[in-house]
Design a protein around this motif. Structure first.
Motif, PDB file in Angstrom:
ATOM      1  N   ARG A   1     -78.126  62.995  43.359  1.00 13.84           N
ATOM      2  CA  ARG A   1     -77.459  61.900  42.642  1.00 13.84           C
ATOM      3  C   ARG A   1     -78.095  61.647  41.284  1.00 13.84           C
ATOM      4  O   ARG A   1     -77.420  61.231  40.340  1.00 13.84           O
ATOM      5  CB  ARG A   1     -77.494  60.603  43.468  1.00 13.84           C
ATOM      6  CG  ARG A   1     -76.571  60.609  44.660  1.00 13.84           C
ATOM      7  CD  ARG A   1     -76.552  59.225  45.321  1.00 13.84           C
ATOM      8  NE  ARG A   1     -75.848  58.260  44.488  1.00 13.84           N
ATOM      9  CZ  ARG A   1     -74.563  57.929  44.637  1.00 13.84           C
ATOM     10  NH1 ARG A   1     -73.860  58.490  45.597  1.00 13.84           N
ATOM     11  NH2 ARG A   1     -74.009  57.057  43.841  1.00 13.84           N
ATOM     12  N   ILE A   2     -79.389  61.854  41.177  1.00 17.85           N
ATOM     13  CA  ILE A   2     -80.098  61.587  39.922  1.00 17.85           C
ATOM     14  C   ILE A   2     -80.647  62.874  39.308  1.00 17.85           C
ATOM     15  O   ILE A   2     -80.649  63.043  38.093  1.00 17.85           O
ATOM     16  CB  ILE A   2     -81.294  60.628  40.172  1.00 17.85           C
ATOM     17  CG1 ILE A   2     -80.851  59.374  40.911  1.00 17.85           C
ATOM     18  CG2 ILE A   2     -82.006  60.314  38.864  1.00 17.85           C
ATOM     19  CD1 ILE A   2     -80.381  58.245  40.070  1.00 17.85           C
ATOM     20  N   PHE A   3     -81.109  63.753  40.167  1.00 21.06           N
ATOM     21  CA  PHE A   3     -81.785  64.956  39.682  1.00 21.06           C
ATOM     22  C   PHE A   3     -80.866  66.176  39.757  1.00 21.06           C
ATOM     23  O   PHE A   3     -80.105  66.332  40.715  1.00 21.06           O
ATOM     24  CB  PHE A   3     -83.056  65.218  40.499  1.00 21.06           C
ATOM     25  CG  PHE A   3     -84.119  64.181  40.293  1.00 21.06           C
ATOM     26  CD1 PHE A   3     -84.998  64.281  39.225  1.00 21.06           C
ATOM     27  CD2 PHE A   3     -84.226  63.091  41.152  1.00 21.06           C
ATOM     28  CE1 PHE A   3     -85.979  63.311  39.027  1.00 21.06           C
ATOM     29  CE2 PHE A   3     -85.194  62.118  40.960  1.00 21.06           C
ATOM     30  CZ  PHE A   3     -86.076  62.234  39.893  1.00 21.06           C
TER      31      PHE A   3
ATOM     32  N   GLY B   1     -80.840  55.034  31.294  1.00 18.92           N
ATOM     33  CA  GLY B   1     -79.528  55.382  31.826  1.00 18.92           C
ATOM     34  C   GLY B   1     -79.474  55.428  33.350  1.00 18.92           C
ATOM     35  O   GLY B   1     -80.508  55.466  34.027  1.00 18.92           O
ATOM     36  N   GLU B   2     -78.246  55.434  33.877  1.00 18.75           N
ATOM     37  CA  GLU B   2     -78.035  55.400  35.327  1.00 18.75           C
ATOM     38  C   GLU B   2     -78.580  56.621  36.045  1.00 18.75           C
ATOM     39  O   GLU B   2     -78.803  56.602  37.252  1.00 18.75           O
ATOM     40  CB  GLU B   2     -76.535  55.302  35.633  1.00 18.75           C
ATOM     41  CG  GLU B   2     -75.959  53.938  35.413  1.00 18.75           C
ATOM     42  CD  GLU B   2     -74.436  53.970  35.486  1.00 18.75           C
ATOM     43  OE1 GLU B   2     -73.903  54.732  36.311  1.00 18.75           O
ATOM     44  OE2 GLU B   2     -73.806  53.249  34.693  1.00 18.75           O
ATOM     45  N   GLN B   3     -78.706  57.739  35.323  1.00 21.06           N
ATOM     46  CA  GLN B   3     -79.283  58.942  35.918  1.00 21.06           C
ATOM     47  C   GLN B   3     -80.472  59.420  35.073  1.00 21.06           C
ATOM     48  O   GLN B   3     -80.701  60.607  34.925  1.00 21.06           O
ATOM     49  CB  GLN B   3     -78.212  60.030  36.050  1.00 21.06           C
ATOM     50  CG  GLN B   3     -77.141  59.677  37.108  1.00 21.06           C
ATOM     51  CD  GLN B   3     -75.947  60.615  37.061  1.00 21.06           C
ATOM     52  OE1 GLN B   3     -75.297  60.735  36.024  1.00 21.06           O
ATOM     53  NE2 GLN B   3     -75.662  61.275  38.169  1.00 21.06           N
ATOM     54  N   GLY B   4     -81.191  58.437  34.538  1.00 19.72           N
ATOM     55  CA  GLY B   4     -82.326  58.745  33.680  1.00 19.72           C
ATOM     56  C   GLY B   4     -83.661  58.550  34.379  1.00 19.72           C
ATOM     57  O   GLY B   4     -83.728  58.464  35.609  1.00 19.72           O
TER      58      GLY B   4
ATOM     59  N   ARG C   1     -73.477  62.585  30.543  1.00 14.21           N
ATOM     60  CA  ARG C   1     -72.663  61.553  29.898  1.00 14.21           C
ATOM     61  C   ARG C   1     -72.428  61.866  28.416  1.00 14.21           C
ATOM     62  O   ARG C   1     -71.390  61.544  27.858  1.00 14.21           O
ATOM     63  CB  ARG C   1     -73.384  60.208  30.023  1.00 14.21           C
ATOM     64  CG  ARG C   1     -72.582  59.012  29.599  1.00 14.21           C
ATOM     65  CD  ARG C   1     -73.514  57.806  29.448  1.00 14.21           C
ATOM     66  NE  ARG C   1     -74.250  57.509  30.658  1.00 14.21           N
ATOM     67  CZ  ARG C   1     -73.931  56.525  31.499  1.00 14.21           C
ATOM     68  NH1 ARG C   1     -72.903  55.754  31.248  1.00 14.21           N
ATOM     69  NH2 ARG C   1     -74.652  56.306  32.570  1.00 14.21           N
TER      70      ARG C   1
ATOM     71  N   LEU D   1     -82.954  65.690  34.897  1.00 21.58           N
ATOM     72  CA  LEU D   1     -82.140  64.512  35.209  1.00 21.58           C
ATOM     73  C   LEU D   1     -80.692  64.727  34.766  1.00 21.58           C
ATOM     74  O   LEU D   1     -80.440  65.354  33.734  1.00 21.58           O
ATOM     75  CB  LEU D   1     -82.730  63.293  34.497  1.00 21.58           C
ATOM     76  CG  LEU D   1     -84.154  62.902  34.931  1.00 21.58           C
ATOM     77  CD1 LEU D   1     -84.856  62.103  33.841  1.00 21.58           C
ATOM     78  CD2 LEU D   1     -84.117  62.122  36.243  1.00 21.58           C
ATOM     79  N   TRP D   2     -79.754  64.144  35.507  1.00 17.44           N
ATOM     80  CA  TRP D   2     -78.332  64.299  35.196  1.00 17.44           C
ATOM     81  C   TRP D   2     -77.884  63.483  33.987  1.00 17.44           C
ATOM     82  O   TRP D   2     -76.745  63.605  33.538  1.00 17.44           O
ATOM     83  CB  TRP D   2     -77.471  63.878  36.396  1.00 17.44           C
ATOM     84  CG  TRP D   2     -77.282  64.950  37.418  1.00 17.44           C
ATOM     85  CD1 TRP D   2     -77.648  64.874  38.736  1.00 17.44           C
ATOM     86  CD2 TRP D   2     -76.661  66.227  37.249  1.00 17.44           C
ATOM     87  NE1 TRP D   2     -77.301  66.042  39.374  1.00 17.44           N
ATOM     88  CE2 TRP D   2     -76.694  66.891  38.485  1.00 17.44           C
ATOM     89  CE3 TRP D   2     -76.097  66.894  36.152  1.00 17.44           C
ATOM     90  CZ2 TRP D   2     -76.179  68.168  38.678  1.00 17.44           C
ATOM     91  CZ3 TRP D   2     -75.582  68.169  36.327  1.00 17.44           C
ATOM     92  CH2 TRP D   2     -75.625  68.793  37.584  1.00 17.44           C
ATOM     93  N   GLU D   3     -78.732  62.623  33.465  1.00 24.40           N
ATOM     94  CA  GLU D   3     -78.316  61.693  32.428  1.00 24.40           C
ATOM     95  C   GLU D   3     -77.626  62.382  31.238  1.00 24.40           C
ATOM     96  O   GLU D   3     -76.729  61.819  30.609  1.00 24.40           O
ATOM     97  CB  GLU D   3     -79.531  60.886  31.943  1.00 24.40           C
ATOM     98  CG  GLU D   3     -79.233  59.849  30.881  1.00 24.40           C
ATOM     99  CD  GLU D   3     -78.274  58.742  31.344  1.00 24.40           C
ATOM    100  OE1 GLU D   3     -78.233  58.449  32.551  1.00 24.40           O
ATOM    101  OE2 GLU D   3     -77.551  58.200  30.487  1.00 24.40           O
TER     102      GLU D   3
ATOM    103  N   ARG E   1     -67.992  60.978  34.852  1.00 25.37           N
ATOM    104  CA  ARG E   1     -68.508  60.670  33.537  1.00 25.37           C
ATOM    105  C   ARG E   1     -67.561  61.084  32.401  1.00 25.37           C
ATOM    106  O   ARG E   1     -67.582  60.504  31.331  1.00 25.37           O
ATOM    107  CB  ARG E   1     -69.831  61.411  33.315  1.00 25.37           C
ATOM    108  CG  ARG E   1     -70.980  60.880  34.102  1.00 25.37           C
ATOM    109  CD  ARG E   1     -71.242  59.468  33.665  1.00 25.37           C
ATOM    110  NE  ARG E   1     -72.361  58.906  34.401  1.00 25.37           N
ATOM    111  CZ  ARG E   1     -73.626  59.086  34.056  1.00 25.37           C
ATOM    112  NH1 ARG E   1     -73.928  59.826  33.028  1.00 25.37           N
ATOM    113  NH2 ARG E   1     -74.578  58.513  34.756  1.00 25.37           N
TER     114      ARG E   1
ATOM    115  N   ALA F   1     -84.181  55.326  36.520  1.00 23.84           N
ATOM    116  CA  ALA F   1     -83.325  55.375  37.714  1.00 23.84           C
ATOM    117  C   ALA F   1     -83.915  56.296  38.771  1.00 23.84           C
ATOM    118  O   ALA F   1     -83.860  56.009  39.964  1.00 23.84           O
ATOM    119  CB  ALA F   1     -81.922  55.834  37.329  1.00 23.84           C
ATOM    120  N   GLY F   2     -84.492  57.401  38.328  1.00 18.90           N
ATOM    121  CA  GLY F   2     -84.993  58.387  39.284  1.00 18.90           C
ATOM    122  C   GLY F   2     -86.444  58.219  39.670  1.00 18.90           C
ATOM    123  O   GLY F   2     -86.860  58.691  40.727  1.00 18.90           O
TER     124      GLY F   2
END
Lengths: 450, 450
Positions: B149-151, A233-236, B196, B191-193, B312, A239-240
């Motif tokens: 942005r990601i974490f 994923g885009e923030q997975g 979603r 992670l922000w994933e 999201r 990505a990180g």
């Protein structure tokens, strides 16, 4: 979510004992015995007693899962934590080359602790461990070399590998595996920075990977949801934490390629990045009938990962750091013909000849070796002798690799040496454990495995 | 190691109760009460019972530390774990703007659990919590916007903030703080994933940050060493998890600037990124005496972080997701004049007018708002009315920010509403807890805080 993560989750859910080739089951037992030896070998050695005391302080006084070094029992979480710490200390646990993952030290602590807690059989333990290896290795390959430059793959990916093993023991379906990967992946952590200081984080990493993976599985079984696309994923994770992730690895030949069977046993008691050169130097000295005194310089031609991990250690201050010193490892090989636990603890820091030999050794990046890595770990050394000759040697399959593996007799011998090193068990007890592991697939009570 | 990490560790070791301004101690108590309300408000709500059951399964039957939602006791590790999960569920816990860190939900669970375990006083708890805030906020600022942005900064940096609080309770010296940062930082994950999918990871993140930070401190106290340069090193946190890290933040005005006092209370029960626009819309509707029916369109002018986190959620499926839907939050504000826990649970998903209003709301990136962020969270809305007028409003200090903070009376009111929402405590019990928190600095037995 991509087809690759979907396919991986479906494979894990559908994997059945009956479909696993006998040779793969045999190898799973081999790896389990090898792991058990590593765990027992660290009894009493810093920092393992710290994790034991933490388990006593924070966990229940007893439980269904066993802490190997202390023979105590606890809940599954703390058994996974302590066994995870203890099996990665003496640098003798297994390694999968292309993923640069040490699967045993994260998969087996979680799987054994959960199997004992849940009253599972030896077959279920073997199948669950296999699932952990298959998933962990592919996720490590997926995250690629850029991940390993900063992150300790065995810590990060190890969390997912441990989680998958416990999820398989619990009979997860595809949907549960997707949630499980999400909850394990978002806990994935572990940075290489500790190596510069020879700090104790390596044991913290494997302890936490095994225990956190187990935690993720127990919470998932109870209904905790996780990100559905944690890998891609885009923030997975990719990505990180990666710059060269390739999702195709996630579903690479599932059910056809048994990644577990590609795992290497460690022969020398040092960082795996030193092994190809150690084997090449040993071969050269035997071929040329050379002694250490006759060697003026050794140039090892290595891959970039070896320089990243080993380049930090110039003059080792501790035995553990000595295992990450290419010069020290080659010094032990040159002077004693081997670099086992005993050589490290008796000679690595105290024999001045080892220190002198260390100064003769250098590493240079070799494009061919680097290009083959991490699928193959090639050993290339160039020796200049005191009398002015330049000699070279090449080893393509270091001892312990699938193409040059250890026999069951060699594994039993290694196990007995590891157990004797710490004195965690008597030689007779070691023999009983060996026998139990070879009969694992017919065992229904795993309580005796401790 | 740079002077910045050195200075931070020295500050943490040397920090004394006597040097802390009275206003900062008052604010620490304010934040503690605010945190306690958030923790109690989640009683019985998914996924909190999963963490309670996990603690019962893996932890001791009782212990010196208290699990707030259940009134049970356990070891410090599991109290930190469950309280960490429960205080980040209802989206009412505090936030520090420029670090984008929610300090309370990671610092207080670890600090309270350890203080109860170790028999520490209220003053020691306040000082330790302050240390956790001061370190965590600066480390969050150091890692910068690229990290967020990601974490999930509250998960990653939260592990270090929690660790520092427990280390301060244990009286760590500078050397121990350096090791502690190493062992906490190498566990930092999140992670922000998950956002979603509206998955349960947010609670897993804060649970694990609090518990892992506590684990790091207990092991450091017992002698575990950590990387000495985990923040700034070549294979450390910034190297792996940030592109715009600035080490100067780590030592920013230590002992002069009290970052804790910059922390914002949450007034609305939604993601903090929605608050500036919510306040601006409320101000506009009051100023123009508008009703929801008279509004045709709302354009919110926001910073990039708001778009990253809120973008999201298109059509929220759960109450939790509704808190991350700008349109839903503004719908509640427009229709009910507030967006508290009750409005979310009673109206956010079921009132069709809220859904209709949601469709009228859009977000656009505003260079001025984005430039001020994260130091300031500016609210800018543009409303087009049904009768064709275009109206704008601006709020520079959203309700709860230091420039527009909550009084103790407002905090008590919020606390009682949070506790009543879940029914975790009676109103009389809530009154007793309020009284105890306001007398925290003269309390020697923290067992009653539960």
């Amino acid at each position: 979510m991509s087809q690759h993560t979907q396919a991986l989750a479906a494979f894990l859910a559908d994997l059945r004992y009956e479909q696993v080739p006998a040779a793969v089951l045999d190898r799973t037992e081999d790896l389990f015995l090898d792991w058990l030896g590593s765990a027992l070998a660290s009894q009493g050695a810093h920092p393992i007693p710290l994790f034991e005391r933490y388990a006593e302080k924070m966990g229940p006084a007893e439980g269904r899962s066993r802490i190997l070094v202390s023979r105590r029992s606890s809940s599954a979480y703390f058994a996974a934590l302590v066994n995870g710490a203890s099996s990665h200390l003496v640098e003798q646990d297994d390694l999968h080359n292309s993923s640069v993952l040490h699967p045993a030290t994260v998969v087996f602590p979680a799987a054994l602790a959960a199997a004992q807690d849940l009253g599972k059989s030896g077959r279920e333990l073997l199948l669950a461990s296999l699932a952990g290896y298959e998933a962990g290795i592919r996720i490590g390959e997926f995250l690629g070399r850029s991940h390993y430059r900063i992150f300790h793959t065995t810590a990060t990916v190890g969390t997912l590998a441990a989680a998958v093993a416990v999820g398989k023991l619990m009979g997860f379906d595809k949907e549960q595996f997707i949630n499980l990967l999400g909850s394990a992946g978002t806990q994935a952590a572990g940075l290489w920075e500790f190596l510069r200081d020879a700090a104790d984080s390596k044991q913290l990493h494997t302890a936490k990977a095994a225990a956190d993976g187990l935690l993720a599985a127990y919470l998932t079984a109870d209904g905790l949801s996780g990100a559905r696309n944690i890998l891609e994923g885009e923030q997975g994770m990719a990505a990180g934490m990666s710059k060269d992730a390739d999702p195709r690895w996630l579903s690479d030949r599932l059910g056809e390629r048994w990644a577990l069977a590609e795992t290497s046993f460690k022969f020398h008691a040092s960082c795996r990045h030193t092994h190809p050169a150690a084997d090449a130097l040993l071969a050269l000295m035997q071929r040329e009938n050379l002694t250490a005194d006759e060697i003026a310089r050794v140039t090892t031609r290595v891959h970039q990962g070896a320089i990243d991990v080993l380049g930090r250690v110039v003059v080792p201050q501790t035995v553990h750091q000595a295992k990450f010193s290419m010069g020290t490892v080659l010094g032990l090989i040159a002077l004693y013909g081997k670099a086992g636990l005993t050589e490290f603890h008796t000679h690595a820091l105290t024999d001045p000849r080892v220190g002198q030999f260390r100064e003769k050794v250098s590493m240079v990046l070799d494009p061919e070796v680097d290009g083959a890595y991490p699928q193959r770990w090639l050993g290339r050394v160039e020796v200049v002798t005191v009398d002015g000759r330049t000699l070279t040697a090449a080893v393509d399959d270091p001892k312990g690799d699938p193409g040059n593996t250890l026999s069951r007799a060699e594994l039993e011998d290694k196990f007995r040496r590891l157990v004797a090193f710490s004195g965690a068990r008597s030689d007779a007890e070691a023999g009983v454990l060996i026998d139990r592991v070879w009969r694992l697939r017919d065992t229904y009570d795993l309580g005796g495995l401790a």
